[in-house]
Design an enzyme around this catalytic site. Structure first.
Site, PDB file in Angstrom:
ATOM      1  N   TYR A 238      -0.770  -1.262 -12.034  1.00 36.00           N
ATOM      2  CA  TYR A 238      -2.005  -0.953 -11.999  1.00 36.00           C
ATOM      3  C   TYR A 238      -2.226  -0.040 -13.871  1.00 36.00           C
ATOM      4  CZ  TYR A 238      -2.123  -2.521  -7.147  1.00 36.00           C
ATOM      5  OH  TYR A 238      -1.439  -2.986  -6.216  1.00 36.00           O
TER       6      TYR A 238
ATOM      7  N   CYS B  33     -14.908   5.495 -26.730  1.00 34.66           N
ATOM      8  CA  CYS B  33     -16.897   6.338 -26.746  1.00 34.66           C
ATOM      9  C   CYS B  33     -16.840   5.957 -25.731  1.00 34.66           C
ATOM     10  CB  CYS B  33     -17.053   5.378 -27.399  1.00 34.66           C
ATOM     11  SG  CYS B  33     -16.951   4.575 -28.968  1.00 34.66           S
TER      12      CYS B  33
ATOM     13  N   GLY C 297       0.195  -1.493   0.133  1.00 34.72           N
ATOM     14  CA  GLY C 297       0.295  -0.043  -0.248  1.00 34.72           C
ATOM     15  C   GLY C 297       0.436   1.156  -0.195  1.00 34.72           C
TER      16      GLY C 297
ATOM     17  N   PRO D 265       4.256  -5.129  -0.477  1.00 39.63           N
ATOM     18  CA  PRO D 265       4.222  -3.784  -1.947  1.00 39.63           C
ATOM     19  C   PRO D 265       5.005  -3.987  -3.602  1.00 39.63           C
ATOM     20  CG  PRO D 265       6.910  -4.604  -1.365  1.00 39.63           C
ATOM     21  CD  PRO D 265       5.767  -5.024  -0.704  1.00 39.63           C
TER      22      PRO D 265
HETATM   23  N1  LLP Z   1      -0.971  -7.390  -0.715  1.00 39.07           N
HETATM   24  C1  LLP Z   1      -2.663  -6.941  -0.419  1.00 39.07           C
HETATM   25  C2  LLP Z   1      -3.391  -8.710  -0.058  1.00 39.07           C
HETATM   26  C3  LLP Z   1      -3.861  -6.590  -1.720  1.00 39.07           C
HETATM   27  O1  LLP Z   1      -4.564  -6.077  -2.094  1.00 39.07           O
HETATM   28  C4  LLP Z   1      -2.473  -5.383  -2.040  1.00 39.07           C
HETATM   29  C5  LLP Z   1      -3.635  -4.636  -2.925  1.00 39.07           C
HETATM   30  C6  LLP Z   1      -1.616  -5.270  -2.342  1.00 39.07           C
HETATM   31  C7  LLP Z   1      -0.361  -6.066  -1.332  1.00 39.07           C
HETATM   32  C8  LLP Z   1      -0.055  -4.445  -3.297  1.00 39.07           C
HETATM   33  O2  LLP Z   1      -0.757  -3.266  -2.366  1.00 39.07           O
HETATM   34  P1  LLP Z   1      -0.109  -1.844  -3.480  1.00 39.07           P
HETATM   35  O3  LLP Z   1       1.698  -1.553  -2.636  1.00 39.07           O
HETATM   36  O4  LLP Z   1       0.339  -1.826  -4.604  1.00 39.07           O
HETATM   37  O5  LLP Z   1      -0.613  -0.476  -2.909  1.00 39.07           O
HETATM   38  N2  LLP Z   1      -6.176  -1.082  -8.704  1.00 39.07           N
HETATM   39  C9  LLP Z   1      -5.995  -0.378  -7.982  1.00 39.07           C
HETATM   40  C10 LLP Z   1      -5.264  -1.077  -6.828  1.00 39.07           C
HETATM   41  C11 LLP Z   1      -5.123  -2.153  -6.186  1.00 39.07           C
HETATM   42  C12 LLP Z   1      -4.202  -3.075  -5.048  1.00 39.07           C
HETATM   43  C13 LLP Z   1      -4.838  -4.266  -4.342  1.00 39.07           C
HETATM   44  N3  LLP Z   1      -4.788  -4.559  -3.657  1.00 39.07           N
HETATM   45  C14 LLP Z   1      -4.930   0.884  -8.573  1.00 39.07           C
HETATM   46  O6  LLP Z   1      -4.806   0.951  -9.131  1.00 39.07           O
HETATM   47  O7  LLP Z   1      -5.405   1.801  -7.307  1.00 39.07           O
END
Ligand code: LLP
Length: 497
Positions: free
Chosen positions: A434, A404, A270, A313
């Site tokens: 993403y 569109c 996150g 991450p």
């Molecule tokens: N661990 C778990 C259990 C998760 O659900 C996620 C992300 C991560 C790790 C990795 O999170 P990150 O470090 O990438 O923030 N599509 C959305 C983000 C969805 C994240 C879902 N889970 C966007 O484009 O902002």
């Protein structure tokens, strides 16, 4: 220049509309002598000539360095409190065989969220022992495959899943290490965290059901309990949400220690990145130190040993290393009425009249099919002309896609040089996470390739689709298909898959 009244308050007119803000662009992005955007020593126009537009470009050295840096930050922060950290790259942000190898070489494990992600990681040679499996709706086939290959952890997401994982592990004669995902009630987003109602989201087990779920796990000889898991959200800039989650989870962790070992705590991912130059995420080293301090003090308060930590991450490893290159197709200046601010007698007197300002729509040859984030989350991005620098007075632009839909926006608001024109190459930074991962074929648009650049060399790491690839999937065209997948001119030989 004056700010355009249509611009959001955070967007200031740029000093230089050609500048590449270091926090937003890949580490190895710069302008060449002729003004061309260079990515790891490769000219943007050369990339486009070879691979077309749109194209996703990944700065390979930048991904590797970020993976190394994030791992080092957590190892050193948790090392100082006599703990250790295992970092798993969250493949959902962007997974391909090459990226899986880069992060493995940096010493990271991989976290997968589906059977498909597991398949890519395994095909790339990822060690199953450092692979974690997530999902709130895992199928039996996904669980079976994960257990069969010996993944290092499965994150159980519901009470009912305990029995399913245990049964499959028993059948396969395995002892499967598992974590339990807790819905701690802390949901963090950029700049804030909210301790909301626990029950109203799909992930994890509520705190109130955690003890009985772990009891159930411990009843099975085919399961080995590793510890709790918490993921509080994504694109988080500050430490306080993580600290709140650590504090809550450690209370439960201490309670569980009364009945058996709890060697680890997984704090998810996150960590936020800069999409525009006003975004200022706290450096990962500071967040890691804050998390470690909170963990140490919670453990001391509860009188329990500090557990080992796992992290996941995704965005912070690949996001800033990616740039999407587009071709400008249409430039359309529009006169737009400026929404009137609330009446203020001191300021307005009786001279309130509508004003209009110009917003210039710059439409490019991609859009929501290669980056759904602006449409889905109203995510902000920035943009630069890639193919040249310009001294023209900046104008307020909205970069739109070719789909569109009115909501098909690539960059909601950005100042671009006023002479931006059809044919220019436009670069949007921070698209490494993403973007490709959530791409679609809306409007029958083929998904772009992903190209890695490093030391002046570019190579495809994910092939782009062609319209023929898409046509091949249309079963209505199967009759008369030849072996090459093309539709035969005359009906006759058919193939099927
Ligand atoms: N661990 C778990 C259990 C998760 O659900 C996620 C992300 C991560 C790790 C990795 O999170 P990150 O470090 O990438 O923030 N599509 C959305 C983000 C969805 C994240 C879902 N889970 C966007 O484009 O902002």
């Amino acid at each position: 220049m004056h700010a355009n009244p249509l611009a959001p308050a955070w967007l200031q007119p740029p000093v230089d509309a050609n500048a590449l803000a270091a926090a937003v662009w890949p580490a190895n992005a710069h302008r060449g002598d002729d003004g061309m955007l260079m990515l790891a020593g490769v000219r943007a126009d050369d990339l486009v000539e070879r691979f077309g537009t749109p194209v996703y470009v990944m700065d390979e050295a930048d991904v590797r360095e970020r993976a190394t840096r994030v791992r080092a930050a957590f190892l050193s922060a948790f090392g100082r409190i006599d703990s250790t950290a295992r970092v798993y790259y969250a493949g959902k942000a962007f997974l391909s065989a090459e990226v899986a190898r880069w992060v493995a070489e940096a010493g990271l494990g991989i976290d997968v969220a589906s059977g498909g992600e597991l398949a890519v990681a395994l095909a790339a040679g990822t060690d199953p022992a450092i692979t974690g499996v997530h999902g709130n709706a895992k199928s039996d086939a996904e669980l079976r495959r994960a257990i069969e290959v010996g993944v290092g952890s499965i994150v159980i997401d519901s009470f009912a899943e305990v029995e399913r994982v245990a049964a499959i592990a028993t059948e396969l004669g395995r002892v499967q290490p598992v974590r339990l995902r807790i819905n701690s009630g802390v949901h963090a987003s950029t700049h804030e965290y909210l301790a909301t109602a626990h029950e109203d989201q799909k992930f994890g087990v509520p705190l109130t059901r955690a003890v009985e779920t772990v009891d159930a796990i411990r009843l099975h000889e085919s399961l080995r309990f590793l510890g709790l898991h918490s993921h509080i959200g994504s694109q988080i800039f500050e430490s306080d949400g993580f600290s709140a989650a650590i504090s809550r989870l450690m209370g439960l962790h201490a309670r569980l220690l009364q009945d058996g070992p709890v060697p680890q705590l997984n704090l998810g991912g996150g960590f936020g990145i800069a999409y525009t130059d006003v975004d200022e995420p706290r450096p990962i080293e500071d967040i890691a130190n804050d998390m470690a301090a909170e963990l140490a003090s919670a453990a001391a308060r509860l009188g329990v040993p500090v557990p080992d930590v796992a992290l996941e991450p995704g965005r912070s490893i690949v996001g800033p290393a990616g740039v999407t290159l587009y071709r400008v197709e249409v430039v359309k200046p529009l006169q737009v009425t400026v929404p009137m601010p609330p009446f203020d007698p001191a300021r307005d007197g009786d001279t309130r009249e509508d004003t209009v300002a110009t917003r210039t729509y710059v439409s490019v040859d991609g859009g929501m099919s290669d980056n759904i984030r602006p449409a889905l989350y109203r995510a902000e991005y920035s943009a630069r002309i890639a193919s040249r620098v310009s001294t023209a007075e900046p104008i307020l632009a909205r970069v739109a896609g070719k789909h569109c839909e009115g909501g098909d926006i690539v960059v909601h608001a950005e100042y671009l040089p006023g002479d931006v024109e059809r044919g220019d190459l436009l670069a949007v930074p921070a698209t490494g996470a993403y973007g490709w991962a959530m791409a679609s074929n809306y409007n029958w648009i083929a998904r772009p390739p992903v190209v890695a650049v490093r030391d002046g060399v570019a190579r495809v790491i994910v092939h782009g689709e062609t319209i023929d690839d898409l046509l091949r999937r249309d079963a209505g065209l199967d009759r008369g298909r030849t072996d090459s997948g093309q539709t035969a001119a005359s009906e006759g030989s058919t193939t099927s898959d």
